[in-house]
Design a protein around this motif. Structure first.
Motif, PDB file in Angstrom:
ATOM      1  N   GLY A 118      58.974 -16.780  38.929  1.00 42.36           N
ATOM      2  CA  GLY A 118      59.602 -16.070  37.817  1.00 42.36           C
ATOM      3  C   GLY A 118      60.030 -14.674  38.249  1.00 42.36           C
ATOM      4  N   LYS A 119      60.633 -13.971  37.319  1.00 43.66           N
ATOM      5  CA  LYS A 119      61.204 -12.655  37.629  1.00 43.66           C
ATOM      6  C   LYS A 119      60.191 -11.687  38.247  1.00 43.66           C
ATOM      7  CE  LYS A 119      64.723 -10.014  35.250  1.00 43.66           C
ATOM      8  NZ  LYS A 119      65.201  -9.579  33.944  1.00 43.66           N
ATOM      9  N   LYS A 120      59.013 -11.579  37.632  1.00 43.10           N
ATOM     10  CA  LYS A 120      58.015 -10.624  38.105  1.00 43.10           C
ATOM     11  C   LYS A 120      57.324 -11.129  39.374  1.00 43.10           C
ATOM     12  CE  LYS A 120      55.249  -6.969  37.139  1.00 43.10           C
ATOM     13  NZ  LYS A 120      54.098  -6.920  36.233  1.00 43.10           N
ATOM     14  N   CYS A 121      56.777 -12.327  39.338  1.00 42.10           N
ATOM     15  CA  CYS A 121      56.063 -12.858  40.513  1.00 42.10           C
ATOM     16  C   CYS A 121      56.986 -12.928  41.724  1.00 42.10           C
ATOM     17  CB  CYS A 121      55.497 -14.241  40.221  1.00 42.10           C
ATOM     18  SG  CYS A 121      54.203 -14.243  38.986  1.00 42.10           S
ATOM     19  N   VAL A 150      51.355 -15.058  40.632  1.00 41.68           N
ATOM     20  CA  VAL A 150      50.449 -16.114  40.211  1.00 41.68           C
ATOM     21  C   VAL A 150      50.639 -17.346  41.093  1.00 41.68           C
ATOM     22  CG1 VAL A 150      49.930 -17.661  38.284  1.00 41.68           C
ATOM     23  CG2 VAL A 150      50.445 -15.277  37.833  1.00 41.68           C
ATOM     24  N   CYS A 187      58.097 -19.215  35.504  1.00 38.84           N
ATOM     25  CA  CYS A 187      57.191 -18.227  34.909  1.00 38.84           C
ATOM     26  C   CYS A 187      56.119 -18.924  34.077  1.00 38.84           C
ATOM     27  CB  CYS A 187      57.985 -17.255  34.042  1.00 38.84           C
ATOM     28  SG  CYS A 187      56.918 -16.099  33.165  1.00 38.84           S
ATOM     29  N   GLN A 188      54.888 -18.514  34.288  1.00 40.83           N
ATOM     30  CA  GLN A 188      53.746 -19.129  33.607  1.00 40.83           C
ATOM     31  C   GLN A 188      53.213 -18.262  32.471  1.00 40.83           C
ATOM     32  OE1 GLN A 188      52.601 -22.341  34.544  1.00 40.83           O
ATOM     33  NE2 GLN A 188      54.588 -22.200  35.543  1.00 40.83           N
ATOM     34  N   GLY A 189      53.913 -17.203  32.159  1.00 40.17           N
ATOM     35  CA  GLY A 189      53.510 -16.346  31.048  1.00 40.17           C
ATOM     36  C   GLY A 189      52.341 -15.438  31.385  1.00 40.17           C
ATOM     37  N   MET A 190      52.067 -15.265  32.666  1.00 43.83           N
ATOM     38  CA  MET A 190      50.974 -14.370  33.082  1.00 43.83           C
ATOM     39  C   MET A 190      51.542 -13.269  33.970  1.00 43.83           C
ATOM     40  SD  MET A 190      48.004 -17.113  34.041  1.00 43.83           S
ATOM     41  CE  MET A 190      48.952 -18.437  34.778  1.00 43.83           C
ATOM     42  N   CYS A 191      52.719 -12.795  33.610  1.00 39.75           N
ATOM     43  CA  CYS A 191      53.461 -11.869  34.470  1.00 39.75           C
ATOM     44  C   CYS A 191      52.686 -10.599  34.815  1.00 39.75           C
ATOM     45  CB  CYS A 191      54.785 -11.502  33.812  1.00 39.75           C
ATOM     46  SG  CYS A 191      55.670 -12.929  33.174  1.00 39.75           S
ATOM     47  N   CYS A 241      54.461 -18.945  41.633  1.00 36.70           N
ATOM     48  CA  CYS A 241      55.342 -18.668  40.506  1.00 36.70           C
ATOM     49  C   CYS A 241      56.570 -17.947  41.042  1.00 36.70           C
ATOM     50  CB  CYS A 241      54.634 -17.810  39.468  1.00 36.70           C
ATOM     51  SG  CYS A 241      55.752 -17.283  38.162  1.00 36.70           S
TER      52      CYS A 241
HETATM   53  S1  FES Z   1      56.868 -14.304  36.477  1.00 33.71           S
HETATM   54 FE1  FES Z   1      55.096 -15.315  37.183  1.00 33.71          FE
HETATM   55  S2  FES Z   1      53.933 -15.527  35.401  1.00 33.71           S
HETATM   56 FE2  FES Z   1      55.750 -14.684  34.692  1.00 33.71          FE
END
Ligand code: FES
Length: 85
Positions: A15-18, A58, A49-53, A13
């Motif tokens: 996304g911002k957090k991952c 992830v 992002c998979q919504g599991m931040c 993932c």
């Molecule tokens: S950033 Fe990876 S699940 Fe949201």
């Protein structure tokens, strides 16, 4: 039955957090894939992002259809040994 030349894809993932936490496990897997000459059998890709931040970072493993959460370098080692060898 397991096909020998089946291509495996490890989706990280991005996304911002991952994205903040995935460098270490990703670098580890890249290193191991190169070390074992698996470049034509395993590829590393990214996903949104998979919504599991809260469980960042992830990882999704194809074609096994397996999700891994909070993937540290230690977990990446297990992923490599269990799914990529
Ligand atoms: S950033 Fe990876 S699940 Fe949201």
């Amino acid at each position: 039955m397991k096909k020998k030349n089946e291509e495996k894809i490890i989706f990280f993932c991005n996304g911002k957090k991952c994205g903040k936490y995935n460098k270490e496990p990703k670098d580890y897997l890249k290193k191991k894939i190169a070390e074992f000459g698996l470049e034509d059998k395993v590829c590393i890709s990214k996903m949104d992002c998979q919504g599991m931040c809260k469980k960042a970072p992830v990882v999704y493993i194809e074609p096994k259809d397996i999700w891994k959460k909070e993937v540290t370098e230690k977990k990446a080692k297990k992923i490599f040994e269990k799914y990529l060898l």
